[in-house]
Design an enzyme around this catalytic site. Structure first.
Site, PDB file in Angstrom:
ATOM      1  N   THR A   4      32.534  42.112  30.423  1.00  0.00           N
ATOM      2  CA  THR A   4      31.482  41.129  30.709  1.00  0.00           C
ATOM      3  C   THR A   4      32.096  39.732  30.760  1.00  0.00           C
ATOM      4  OG1 THR A   4      29.255  40.384  30.093  1.00  0.00           O
ATOM      5  CG2 THR A   4      30.766  40.840  28.280  1.00  0.00           C
ATOM      6  N   ASN A   5      31.292  38.678  30.724  1.00  0.00           N
ATOM      7  CA  ASN A   5      31.804  37.304  30.753  1.00  0.00           C
ATOM      8  C   ASN A   5      30.932  36.410  29.874  1.00  0.00           C
ATOM      9  OD1 ASN A   5      29.550  36.207  32.429  1.00  0.00           O
ATOM     10  ND2 ASN A   5      30.361  37.732  33.870  1.00  0.00           N
ATOM     11  N   ARG A   6      31.258  35.118  29.833  1.00  0.00           N
ATOM     12  CA  ARG A   6      30.613  34.214  28.878  1.00  0.00           C
ATOM     13  C   ARG A   6      29.271  33.647  29.357  1.00  0.00           C
ATOM     14  NH1 ARG A   6      34.333  32.287  25.003  1.00  0.00           N
ATOM     15  NH2 ARG A   6      36.467  32.865  25.487  1.00  0.00           N
TER      16      ARG A   6
END
Ligand code: C5P
Length: 397
Positions: free
Chosen positions: A203-205
């Site tokens: 995933t990412n921030r």
């Protein structure tokens, strides 16, 4: 169908003079306008001005003896109500449900959509009491136009200027039509989750804050809006936003594809994972399993490019770009490559952009680049909406 009926409430702010131009634009557009002034408004602009321009008696007092119109009947058959300017005081009275003047009393019996054009000092606008009242009104389905940033009556600068009369009149005219006829928006927001195995993800921030804020503003401006939202705890507060929760890029793409028919604006604000694990085993990967120290990836579909270049392309397609360097040039190249009408770009790094409250955006279209300056995500969402509306007005129904 007869001409749209609009109730124009004017309250006691120095911006009351702008209401005269709002009225002029509404009547030129063929609307029948009933004006109701508060006592404060009548001190700034004489009722006669509104009477002459609307061609009807203006309501200024309780029993309607001056106008021959009772407050109970005033708002019954209008298609939209506009309060411009709307002072902090009057918004508080409407939020609570007071009926202490002909305008607030009338608003209690009206069931037509309500548009507020706030005007006040920026410190009044940002006060928690005003924030809470605005939130209450929006949650109840009221629409907002402005306020804008700029010079204020006090001589200071800040957010609090009433929106320009043309903007107010256009927003009011849009409200005389049902939401689905004003324009349909689809916004993607948030991160995606790509399964590595049943417990692990790529995933990412991204938190989705900006896209969710934008969806709220779009709904508050009277448009129908679907929000395809990746996994995040951020939620829209506007009841008009239709949320479709998804996890992976492929889920997001399917949700978007099934909603393209009849769409006017597509905004891809989601931080979509470019790759996903080529295979995700049914059971948890164990340390030491051969191959567990390598991830084989395959490319995800590019949702934005697919919509922009697909057969059901909406008239307006807006993408986002998070770049770590050379922001403007890279974002413009992305706009051309993907086939979007505009790209909203920001510079990200470990400490900027993602997740934080502050941001700075660039709007890049074929005409060039506009900058938001450093601002909160709420202001950034307003910046994006204003740019899209500016460009799309001619293309919106
Ligand atoms: O290519 P890049 O990921 O930088 O492009 C960002 C823009 O493209 C964003 O608007 C994002 O929502 C969209 N995008 C997408 N599908 C992908 C990757 C990005 O819609 N697979």
């Amino acid at each position: 169908m007869g001409s749209p009926g609009i109730l124009l409430g004017v309250t006691g702010s120095i911006a009351a003079y702008k209401a005269v131009e709002v009225l002029r634009r509404l009547t030129s557009a063929g609307c029948t306008v009933q004006v109701v002034l508060t006592e404060g408004a009548a001190r700034f602009v004489p009722p006669l001005t509104f009477e002459a321009l609307s061609g009807r008696p203006v309501v200024t007092d309780w029993d309607g003896s001056a106008s021959g119109i009772s407050h109970v009947e005033t708002g019954y058959d209008v298609n939209a109500v506009v309060v411009a300017p709307a002072t902090a005081h009057t918004m508080a009275r409407i939020a609570v449900g007071f009926a202490d003047c002909p305008l607030t009393a009338t608003l209690l019996s009206v069931r037509a959509p309500l548009l507020l054009a706030p005007a006040m000092e920026s410190r009044m606008w940002s006060h928690p009491a005003t924030r809470a009242n605005v939130k209450t009104l929006l949650a109840r389905g009221a629409h907002l136009v402005g306020p804008e940033a700029g010079p204020l009556a006090s001589g200071r600068e800040g957010v609090g200027r009433m929106a320009e009369p043309e903007q107010v009149a256009n927003a009011a005219l849009a409200l005389t039509r049902p939401p689905s006829a004003r324009g349909r928006w689809l916004i993607t927001a948030g991160p995606t989750w790509e399964a590595v195995d049943p417990v692990r993800i790529l995933t990412n921030r991204s938190t989705g804050t900006l896209g969710v804020e934008l969806a709220d503003l779009v709904a508050a401006s009277g448009y129908a809006v679907d929000l395809v939202l990746g996994p995040t705890s951020v939620r829209p507060w506007h009841p008009g936003v239709e949320v479709v929760s998804v996890e992976s890029a492929r889920d997001m793409e399917a949700a978007v594809r099934s909603r393209l028919a009849g769409l006017d604006v597509f905004v891809a604000a989601a931080a979509v994972s470019d790759y996903r694990p080529a295979s995700a085993p049914e059971s948890k990967l164990k340390r030491g399993t051969p191959g567990a120290d390598r991830l084989q990836l395959e490319e995800n579909p590019d949702i934005l490019a697919g919509v922009a270049q697909g057969p059901q392309r909406p008239r307006w397609v807006i993408g986002f770009a998070a770049e770590t360097e050379d922001v403007e040039a890279r974002a413009d190249a992305k706009r051309v490559r993907k086939g979007a009408d505009a790209i909203v770009a920001n510079q990200v790094g470990r400490d900027r952009g993602f997740g934080g409250g502050q941001t700075e955006l660039l709007w890049i279209d074929e005409r060039g680049c506009q900058r938001s300056g450093p601002c909160s995500k709420a202001t950034a969402a307003r910046f994006v909406l204003d740019r899209i509306l500016e460009r799309s007005r001619e293309g919106m129904r």
